[in-house]
Design a protein around this motif. Structure first.
Motif, mmCIF file in Angstrom:
data_model
loop_
_atom_site.group_PDB
_atom_site.id
_atom_site.type_symbol
_atom_site.label_atom_id
_atom_site.label_comp_id
_atom_site.label_asym_id
_atom_site.label_seq_id
_atom_site.Cartn_x
_atom_site.Cartn_y
_atom_site.Cartn_z
ATOM 1 N N ASP A 58 0.811 -1.222 0.000
ATOM 2 C CA ASP A 58 0.000 0.000 0.000
ATOM 3 C C ASP A 58 0.846 1.274 0.000
ATOM 4 N N ALA A 59 2.141 1.148 -0.267
ATOM 5 C CA ALA A 59 3.050 2.290 -0.140
ATOM 6 C C ALA A 59 3.342 2.927 -1.491
ATOM 7 N N SER A 60 2.317 3.300 -2.240
ATOM 8 C CA SER A 60 2.560 4.085 -3.450
ATOM 9 C C SER A 60 2.988 5.484 -3.032
ATOM 10 N N TYR A 61 3.783 6.133 -3.874
ATOM 11 C CA TYR A 61 4.405 7.401 -3.494
ATOM 12 C C TYR A 61 4.314 8.374 -4.652
ATOM 13 N N ARG A 62 3.733 9.538 -4.392
ATOM 14 C CA ARG A 62 3.581 10.555 -5.430
ATOM 15 C C ARG A 62 4.408 11.781 -5.063
ATOM 16 N N TYR A 63 5.284 12.191 -5.983
ATOM 17 C CA TYR A 63 6.028 13.434 -5.811
ATOM 18 C C TYR A 63 6.443 13.934 -7.190
ATOM 19 N N SER A 64 6.614 15.239 -7.310
ATOM 20 C CA SER A 64 7.002 15.889 -8.578
ATOM 21 C C SER A 64 6.086 15.473 -9.730
ATOM 22 N N GLY A 65 4.800 15.271 -9.419
ATOM 23 C CA GLY A 65 3.840 14.913 -10.454
ATOM 24 C C GLY A 65 3.888 13.467 -10.901
ATOM 25 N N MET A 66 4.706 12.643 -10.232
ATOM 26 C CA MET A 66 4.829 11.233 -10.598
ATOM 27 C C MET A 66 4.309 10.361 -9.464
ATOM 28 N N VAL A 90 16.222 -0.911 13.151
ATOM 29 C CA VAL A 90 16.830 -1.129 14.464
ATOM 30 C C VAL A 90 17.681 0.073 14.863
ATOM 31 N N GLU A 91 18.441 0.601 13.908
ATOM 32 C CA GLU A 91 19.312 1.751 14.178
ATOM 33 C C GLU A 91 18.502 2.980 14.591
ATOM 34 N N VAL A 92 17.418 3.262 13.866
ATOM 35 C CA VAL A 92 16.677 4.506 14.065
ATOM 36 C C VAL A 92 15.562 4.344 15.094
ATOM 37 N N GLY A 93 15.077 3.118 15.268
ATOM 38 C CA GLY A 93 13.974 2.886 16.198
ATOM 39 C C GLY A 93 12.632 3.284 15.644
ATOM 40 N N GLU A 94 12.497 3.269 14.322
ATOM 41 C CA GLU A 94 11.227 3.597 13.674
ATOM 42 C C GLU A 94 10.973 2.600 12.557
ATOM 43 N N ARG A 95 9.709 2.526 12.134
ATOM 44 C CA ARG A 95 9.314 1.622 11.054
ATOM 45 C C ARG A 95 9.279 2.387 9.733
ATOM 46 N N PHE A 96 9.696 1.722 8.653
ATOM 47 C CA PHE A 96 9.646 2.308 7.317
ATOM 48 C C PHE A 96 8.991 1.321 6.364
ATOM 49 N N ASN A 97 8.110 1.838 5.502
ATOM 50 C CA ASN A 97 7.402 0.962 4.559
ATOM 51 C C ASN A 97 7.699 1.286 3.102
ATOM 52 N N ASN A 116 21.892 5.981 -3.515
ATOM 53 C CA ASN A 116 21.357 6.612 -2.314
ATOM 54 C C ASN A 116 20.019 5.938 -1.991
ATOM 55 N N LEU A 117 19.958 5.225 -0.877
ATOM 56 C CA LEU A 117 18.756 4.513 -0.458
ATOM 57 C C LEU A 117 18.075 5.340 0.611
ATOM 58 N N THR A 118 16.887 5.875 0.316
ATOM 59 C CA THR A 118 16.187 6.725 1.276
ATOM 60 C C THR A 118 14.925 6.020 1.758
ATOM 61 N N PHE A 119 14.955 5.656 3.029
ATOM 62 C CA PHE A 119 13.838 4.970 3.671
ATOM 63 C C PHE A 119 12.891 5.995 4.277
ATOM 64 N N ARG A 120 11.590 5.709 4.148
ATOM 65 C CA ARG A 120 10.581 6.626 4.680
ATOM 66 C C ARG A 120 9.311 5.848 4.995
ATOM 67 N N LEU A 121 8.427 6.487 5.771
ATOM 68 C CA LEU A 121 7.143 5.887 6.117
ATOM 69 C C LEU A 121 6.048 6.629 5.381
ATOM 70 N N ILE A 122 5.375 5.901 4.471
ATOM 71 C CA ILE A 122 4.219 6.444 3.763
ATOM 72 C C ILE A 122 2.997 6.222 4.636
ATOM 73 N N ARG A 123 2.357 7.294 5.034
ATOM 74 C CA ARG A 123 1.179 7.188 5.894
ATOM 75 C C ARG A 123 -0.056 7.091 5.015
ATOM 76 N N SER A 124 -1.242 7.017 5.619
ATOM 77 C CA SER A 124 -2.469 6.846 4.846
ATOM 78 C C SER A 124 -2.607 7.969 3.839
ATOM 79 N N GLN A 125 -3.080 7.630 2.647
ATOM 80 C CA GLN A 125 -3.186 8.624 1.578
ATOM 81 C C GLN A 125 -4.175 9.718 1.980
ATOM 82 N N PRO A 126 -3.886 10.980 1.692
ATOM 83 C CA PRO A 126 -4.798 12.092 2.064
ATOM 84 C C PRO A 126 -6.062 12.076 1.240
#
Length: 200
Positions: free
Chosen positions: A66-74, A94-101, A190-200
């Motif tokens: 469910d982690a589709s990601y929209r930015y810069s019109g894509m 484990v390093e950061v103590g947060e979840r990423f999807n 460059n691997l950038t991990f992030r958490l996509i929350r519920s779509q607005p």
């Protein structure tokens, strides 16, 4: 992992931490070789001033279903996690103590590949997103400037095997870029991990 090398970067209204030797060189070399060889790279186009332009780098987006990601019109639909990327994600969590999807991998083939000024401030990332950047391959300069300013206020050399954590209010007040360079530059991921929350 060498946690004792972790150093906060002192900028106002920012929470930035940099670990230059987060993974050992042998592990980083293995990850780099595997990802360069096995990632299905894309080079999407952006629409600017009535014309289509290819983004100046290659990329791939991985994530939970469910982690589709929209930015810069894509809009990027996620590729499924590979065993290697799932392992790296677990190390990062484990390093950061947060979840990423979600994970965006940018492939800078040489010094002419770049990333323009931006903040990772899309609504789907939430109010104060944590973005974790794992760097593999050639060293590139990472610039920071205040939102609304044109002056570079801080620069950082992102080295092979290093980890940069951007958290708190950083994305509200700061923009970052990886500029083109004429210096000889080895391929970089460059691997950038992030958490996509519920779509607005």
């Amino acid at each position: 992992m060498d946690l004792f090398d972790t150093a906060p970067i002192a900028l106002p209204h920012a929470d930035l931490r940099y670990t230059p030797h987060w993974v050992d060189a042998r592990t980083a070399d293995h990850w780099l070789a595997e990802l360069l060889a096995r990632t299905p790279w894309e080079q999407p186009q952006v629409f600017i001033h009535g014309q289509h332009f290819p983004v100046p780098r290659l990329l791939a987006w991985y994530g939970d279903d469910d982690a589709s990601y929209r930015y810069s019109g894509m809009t990027h639909q996620p590729l499924p996690w590979t065993p290697l990327l799932a392992e790296i994600r677990e190390w990062v969590q484990v390093e950061v103590g947060e979840r990423f999807n979600g994970l965006l991998i940018n492939h800078y083939r040489d010094g002419q590949d770049s990333m323009g000024w931006h903040s990772d401030a899309e609504a789907v990332l939430g109010a104060n997103p944590t973005v974790v950047s794992l760097n593999l391959g050639g060293t590139r300069r990472f610039d920071l400037r205040r939102v609304g300013s044109t002056r570079i206020e801080h620069s950082l050399e992102l080295e092979h095997g290093s980890l940069l954590v951007m958290a708190g209010q950083t994305q509200h007040y700061w923009q970052h870029q990886v500029a083109k360079t004429r210096k000889p530059c080895a391929p970089r991921l460059n691997l950038t991990f992030r958490l996509i929350r519920s779509q607005p």
